[in-house]
Design an enzyme around this catalytic site. Structure first.
Site, PDB file in Angstrom:
ATOM      1  N   ARG A 172       0.830  -1.214   0.000  1.00 28.74           N
ATOM      2  CA  ARG A 172       0.000   0.000   0.000  1.00 28.74           C
ATOM      3  C   ARG A 172       0.864   1.263   0.000  1.00 28.74           C
ATOM      4  NH1 ARG A 172      -5.194   0.033   2.323  1.00 28.74           N
ATOM      5  NH2 ARG A 172      -4.754   1.870   3.574  1.00 28.74           N
ATOM      6  N   ARG A 176       9.591   6.088  -3.289  1.00 30.12           N
ATOM      7  CA  ARG A 176       9.878   7.067  -4.356  1.00 30.12           C
ATOM      8  C   ARG A 176      11.308   7.550  -4.329  1.00 30.12           C
ATOM      9  NH1 ARG A 176       5.388  10.310  -2.412  1.00 30.12           N
ATOM     10  NH2 ARG A 176       3.531   9.393  -3.344  1.00 30.12           N
ATOM     11  N   ARG A 249      -8.792  -7.299  13.489  1.00 29.21           N
ATOM     12  CA  ARG A 249      -7.892  -6.561  14.362  1.00 29.21           C
ATOM     13  C   ARG A 249      -8.687  -5.379  14.893  1.00 29.21           C
ATOM     14  NH1 ARG A 249      -3.832  -7.502  17.576  1.00 29.21           N
ATOM     15  NH2 ARG A 249      -2.266  -5.862  17.668  1.00 29.21           N
ATOM     16  N   ARG A 280       0.138   5.704  16.228  1.00 29.89           N
ATOM     17  CA  ARG A 280       0.204   7.077  15.733  1.00 29.89           C
ATOM     18  C   ARG A 280      -0.560   8.036  16.636  1.00 29.89           C
ATOM     19  NH1 ARG A 280      -2.616   5.240   9.963  1.00 29.89           N
ATOM     20  NH2 ARG A 280      -4.376   4.203  10.898  1.00 29.89           N
ATOM     21  N   GLU A 300      -3.659   6.229  18.851  1.00 30.77           N
ATOM     22  CA  GLU A 300      -4.296   5.023  18.302  1.00 30.77           C
ATOM     23  C   GLU A 300      -3.522   3.785  18.749  1.00 30.77           C
ATOM     24  OE1 GLU A 300      -5.419   5.567  14.146  1.00 30.77           O
ATOM     25  OE2 GLU A 300      -4.997   3.454  13.801  1.00 30.77           O
ATOM     26  N   TYR A 348      -9.964  -5.113   3.122  1.00 32.68           N
ATOM     27  CA  TYR A 348      -9.264  -3.912   3.584  1.00 32.68           C
ATOM     28  C   TYR A 348      -9.575  -2.762   2.599  1.00 32.68           C
ATOM     29  CZ  TYR A 348      -4.993  -1.685   5.629  1.00 32.68           C
ATOM     30  OH  TYR A 348      -4.087  -0.875   6.266  1.00 32.68           O
ATOM     31  N   ASP A 350     -10.372   0.972   1.300  1.00 33.77           N
ATOM     32  CA  ASP A 350     -10.359   2.397   1.603  1.00 33.77           C
ATOM     33  C   ASP A 350     -11.729   2.970   1.243  1.00 33.77           C
ATOM     34  OD1 ASP A 350      -7.828   2.868   2.667  1.00 33.77           O
ATOM     35  OD2 ASP A 350      -6.892   2.827   0.697  1.00 33.77           O
TER      36      ASP A 350
HETATM   37  P1  FAD Z   1     -18.470   1.028   8.413  1.00 30.55           P
HETATM   38  O1  FAD Z   1     -18.125   2.448   8.339  1.00 30.55           O
HETATM   39  O2  FAD Z   1     -17.780   0.157   9.408  1.00 30.55           O
HETATM   40  O3  FAD Z   1     -20.061   0.937   8.687  1.00 30.55           O
HETATM   41  C1  FAD Z   1     -20.708  -0.221   9.132  1.00 30.55           C
HETATM   42  C2  FAD Z   1     -21.844   0.214  10.034  1.00 30.55           C
HETATM   43  O4  FAD Z   1     -22.658  -0.927  10.316  1.00 30.55           O
HETATM   44  C3  FAD Z   1     -21.370   0.746  11.393  1.00 30.55           C
HETATM   45  O5  FAD Z   1     -21.950   2.014  11.637  1.00 30.55           O
HETATM   46  C4  FAD Z   1     -21.860  -0.299  12.399  1.00 30.55           C
HETATM   47  O6  FAD Z   1     -22.233   0.261  13.634  1.00 30.55           O
HETATM   48  C5  FAD Z   1     -23.060  -0.885  11.662  1.00 30.55           C
HETATM   49  N1  FAD Z   1     -23.400  -2.245  12.063  1.00 30.55           N
HETATM   50  C6  FAD Z   1     -22.573  -3.330  12.068  1.00 30.55           C
HETATM   51  N2  FAD Z   1     -23.221  -4.418  12.520  1.00 30.55           N
HETATM   52  C7  FAD Z   1     -24.486  -4.016  12.809  1.00 30.55           C
HETATM   53  C8  FAD Z   1     -25.636  -4.687  13.320  1.00 30.55           C
HETATM   54  N3  FAD Z   1     -25.602  -5.997  13.637  1.00 30.55           N
HETATM   55  N4  FAD Z   1     -26.779  -3.980  13.505  1.00 30.55           N
HETATM   56  C9  FAD Z   1     -26.818  -2.646  13.203  1.00 30.55           C
HETATM   57  N5  FAD Z   1     -25.755  -1.965  12.728  1.00 30.55           N
HETATM   58  C10 FAD Z   1     -24.605  -2.651  12.525  1.00 30.55           C
HETATM   59  N6  FAD Z   1     -10.150   4.841   4.211  1.00 30.55           N
HETATM   60  C11 FAD Z   1      -9.603   5.822   3.442  1.00 30.55           C
HETATM   61  O7  FAD Z   1      -9.961   5.968   2.274  1.00 30.55           O
HETATM   62  N7  FAD Z   1      -8.677   6.690   3.969  1.00 30.55           N
HETATM   63  C12 FAD Z   1      -8.262   6.600   5.257  1.00 30.55           C
HETATM   64  O8  FAD Z   1      -7.419   7.413   5.689  1.00 30.55           O
HETATM   65  C13 FAD Z   1      -8.805   5.577   6.077  1.00 30.55           C
HETATM   66  N8  FAD Z   1      -8.404   5.447   7.351  1.00 30.55           N
HETATM   67  C14 FAD Z   1      -8.943   4.476   8.127  1.00 30.55           C
HETATM   68  C15 FAD Z   1      -8.515   4.363   9.436  1.00 30.55           C
HETATM   69  C16 FAD Z   1      -9.040   3.389  10.277  1.00 30.55           C
HETATM   70  C17 FAD Z   1      -8.561   3.288  11.686  1.00 30.55           C
HETATM   71  C18 FAD Z   1     -10.024   2.485   9.758  1.00 30.55           C
HETATM   72  C19 FAD Z   1     -10.601   1.414  10.642  1.00 30.55           C
HETATM   73  C20 FAD Z   1     -10.451   2.588   8.446  1.00 30.55           C
HETATM   74  C21 FAD Z   1      -9.917   3.566   7.611  1.00 30.55           C
HETATM   75  N9  FAD Z   1     -10.342   3.724   6.287  1.00 30.55           N
HETATM   76  C22 FAD Z   1      -9.782   4.701   5.503  1.00 30.55           C
HETATM   77  C23 FAD Z   1     -11.371   2.825   5.691  1.00 30.55           C
HETATM   78  C24 FAD Z   1     -12.801   3.373   5.794  1.00 30.55           C
HETATM   79  O9  FAD Z   1     -13.126   3.544   7.157  1.00 30.55           O
HETATM   80  C25 FAD Z   1     -13.763   2.369   5.133  1.00 30.55           C
HETATM   81  O10 FAD Z   1     -13.445   2.168   3.774  1.00 30.55           O
HETATM   82  C26 FAD Z   1     -15.237   2.770   5.181  1.00 30.55           C
HETATM   83  O11 FAD Z   1     -15.578   3.485   6.328  1.00 30.55           O
HETATM   84  C27 FAD Z   1     -16.081   1.502   5.122  1.00 30.55           C
HETATM   85  O12 FAD Z   1     -17.464   1.795   5.154  1.00 30.55           O
HETATM   86  P2  FAD Z   1     -18.496   0.646   5.484  1.00 30.55           P
HETATM   87  O13 FAD Z   1     -19.861   1.209   5.228  1.00 30.55           O
HETATM   88  O14 FAD Z   1     -18.126  -0.599   4.784  1.00 30.55           O
HETATM   89  O15 FAD Z   1     -18.293   0.276   7.022  1.00 30.55           O
HETATM   90  N1  UDP Z   2       3.521   0.857   7.880  1.00 32.03           N
HETATM   91  C1  UDP Z   2       4.759   0.823   8.494  1.00 32.03           C
HETATM   92  N2  UDP Z   2       5.266   1.958   9.026  1.00 32.03           N
HETATM   93  C2  UDP Z   2       4.624   3.136   8.977  1.00 32.03           C
HETATM   94  C3  UDP Z   2       3.362   3.186   8.345  1.00 32.03           C
HETATM   95  C4  UDP Z   2       2.844   2.024   7.815  1.00 32.03           C
HETATM   96  O1  UDP Z   2       5.366  -0.221   8.562  1.00 32.03           O
HETATM   97  O2  UDP Z   2       5.148   4.145   9.492  1.00 32.03           O
HETATM   98  C5  UDP Z   2       2.972  -0.405   7.322  1.00 32.03           C
HETATM   99  C6  UDP Z   2       2.093  -1.132   8.339  1.00 32.03           C
HETATM  100  O3  UDP Z   2       2.266  -2.517   8.144  1.00 32.03           O
HETATM  101  C7  UDP Z   2       0.700  -0.733   7.930  1.00 32.03           C
HETATM  102  C8  UDP Z   2       0.840  -0.668   6.404  1.00 32.03           C
HETATM  103  O4  UDP Z   2       2.149  -0.152   6.193  1.00 32.03           O
HETATM  104  O5  UDP Z   2      -0.259  -1.671   8.337  1.00 32.03           O
HETATM  105  C9  UDP Z   2      -0.192   0.196   5.715  1.00 32.03           C
HETATM  106  O6  UDP Z   2      -0.119   1.505   6.224  1.00 32.03           O
HETATM  107  P1  UDP Z   2      -1.331   2.507   6.147  1.00 32.03           P
HETATM  108  O7  UDP Z   2      -0.875   3.822   6.655  1.00 32.03           O
HETATM  109  O8  UDP Z   2      -1.903   2.431   4.790  1.00 32.03           O
HETATM  110  O9  UDP Z   2      -2.311   1.845   7.218  1.00 32.03           O
HETATM  111  P2  UDP Z   2      -3.822   2.182   7.653  1.00 32.03           P
HETATM  112  O10 UDP Z   2      -4.010   3.665   7.505  1.00 32.03           O
HETATM  113  O11 UDP Z   2      -4.695   1.372   6.757  1.00 32.03           O
HETATM  114  O12 UDP Z   2      -3.869   1.724   9.057  1.00 32.03           O
END
Ligand code: FAD
Ligand code: UDP
Length: 367
Positions: A172, A176, A249, A280, A300, A348, A350
């Site tokens: 991911r 560069r 996780r 982070r 986090e 996984y 985005d």
């Molecule tokens: P979710 O947003 O998880 O929505 C699912 C919903 O279903 C939740 O509100 C939950 O409460 C509900 N639900 C589940 N089970 C039930 C049930 N039994 N009854 C009623 N409700 C229920 N993407 C990016 O593009 N850029 C980023 O920088 C980025 N950072 C991230 C950082 C973290 C820590 C995480 C975890 C994800 C990140 N993502 C990022 C990914 C992004 O969050 C997801 O792609 C997106 O939110 C997924 O949407 P979703 O609708 O699939 O799931």
């Molecule tokens: N990663 C790392 N060092 C860093 C940042 C990321 O080794 O400083 C690795 C780590 O395994 C992580 C993966 O790169 O799970 C993807 O990073 P990203 O920032 O995309 O993770 P996310 O935002 O999805 O948690």
């Protein structure tokens, strides 16, 4: 006759896009969420005038023009470009791995020198066909970067040794030979001015939404309330884990309001050594160039997952992917439920991936 055409379980991006598009086409839709707010993991909440990303930093980035145009309907995006900084002990590096990182680490200046250094380290390690994340990382970028910036971070993030993890996780991140600190290679990037929650609120306008409603706790009432269910929760839990548990996780977020204007000078700072228990620190105001007198930061902490915890990440290895395929086959056979999103599709994703699969589902189901 069922009361609704669709029951949408989950108000995250997937569920909300489906509900919006179905409602637009005159379908009768009920949306539920077990949380006390809409928006799933992209939920942002205003604290001290700052939009706080309650479930971790969310930076929107995509190269998919259709997705970018689609999301613009619901918010205006700013020019934010993610450029995280990594702290390893008392050393500071730029991410992703680029000429700034290499020059700081090795005291070199040119791409040629950096390439030579990486080649030398790759040769020493003697890896021809990388079999896991450790080998993949070393063969991509050498042992120094692996040891300081990848190993500790990855092992605490995933709770597994780098030799036990699939290599796609590290692919991911860009590598560069230019002095470019942009974390992403995508054509479009930004943060919605005013946060993410407004996007989902606009999508759900005029649609019946019930919060604090867990599908699984109200199954008898909800199972047949609609002709079809769009389910964005965990697929294995929906089927009561009948083929076994998928692995997830989890994370723990610790948020603090600080009585100072600028705590770390950047939205995202990674702590890459294993000994620091968080991965982070996010300083939310920097996503929107905030000038508020106080600041809000979130640490986090990666955490193991067991039933009842929030499943933030799917663990996409071969074992889990084939277990998922069994659940998916069962869902396809039944036909009454469509599973979508990060948990329903066990991927996984985005945000842009989630939007793309949601729009694809809309096309298949509604057009
Ligand atoms: P979710 O947003 O998880 O929505 C699912 C919903 O279903 C939740 O509100 C939950 O409460 C509900 N639900 C589940 N089970 C039930 C049930 N039994 N009854 C009623 N409700 C229920 N993407 C990016 O593009 N850029 C980023 O920088 C980025 N950072 C991230 C950082 C973290 C820590 C995480 C975890 C994800 C990140 N993502 C990022 C990914 C992004 O969050 C997801 O792609 C997106 O939110 C997924 O949407 P979703 O609708 O699939 O799931
Ligand atoms: N990663 C790392 N060092 C860093 C940042 C990321 O080794 O400083 C690795 C780590 O395994 C992580 C993966 O790169 O799970 C993807 O990073 P990203 O920032 O995309 O993770 P996310 O935002 O999805 O948690």
């Amino acid at each position: 006759m069922a009361q609704y055409d669709y029951l949408v379980v989950g108000t995250g991006l997937f569920g909300s896009i489906f509900a919006y598009e179905a409602n637009k086409r005159g379908k009768k839709v009920l949306v539920i969420d077990k949380r006390d707010h809409v928006a799933g993991n992209i939920y942002t909440e205003n604290v001290e005038g700052i939009n706080v990303h309650k479930y971790g930093a969310h930076i929107f980035h995509t190269s998919n023009k259709e997705v970018w145009d689609y999301i613009q309907q619901f918010a205006e995006f700013n020019r934010y470009t993610n450029s995280p900084v990594a702290f390893y002990k008392d050393e500071v590096y730029n991410l992703p791995f680029n000429m700034n990182t290499f020059s700081k680490l090795w005291g070199i200046r040119t791409p040629k020198e950096a390439m030579a250094k990486i080649e030398e380290q790759k040769k020493e390690a003697g890896i021809t066909e990388p079999k896991n994340l450790e080998e993949q990382a070393i063969s991509l970028i050498g042992t120094d970067i692996y040891e300081k910036l990848i190993k500790g971070y990855t092992q605490k993030q995933w709770g597994k040794l780098c030799t036990e993890l699939p290599s796609f996780i590290i692919k991911r991140l860009p590598v560069r030979l230019t002095y470019d600190n942009n974390y992403f290679n995508d054509d479009y990037q930004g943060i919605p001015k005013g946060g993410y929650t407004q996007i989902i609120e606009k999508m759900l306008e005029g649609i019946e939404v019930r919060l604090n409603t867990d599908f699984l706790e109200n199954r008898e009432e909800l199972e047949n309330i609609a002709d079809k269910i769009i389910y964005t929760g965990m697929i294995d839990q929906y089927y009561d884990y009948k083929f076994g548990e998928l692995e997830y996780r989890s994370l723990r977020f610790e948020t603090e309001v600080l009585d100072e204007e600028n705590y770390q000078g950047n939205a995202v700072v990674n702590y890459t050594e294993y000994e620091v228990p968080y991965t982070r620190i996010i300083e939310h105001k920097h996503f929107e160039y905030g000038t508020q007198p106080r600041t809000v930061i979130t640490r986090e902490y990666p955490a193991s997952w067991s039933r009842g915890d929030e499943p933030y990440y799917a663990m996409n290895n071969e074992k889990n992917n084939s277990l998922y395929a069994k659940y998916k086959a069962l869902a396809d056979e039944e036909g009454h439920v469509i599973f979508g999103g990060r948990l329903g599709m066990y991927k996984y994703f985005d945000m842009d991936d989630t939007i793309a699969v949601a729009l694809n589902c809309v096309k298949k189901e509604l057009d």
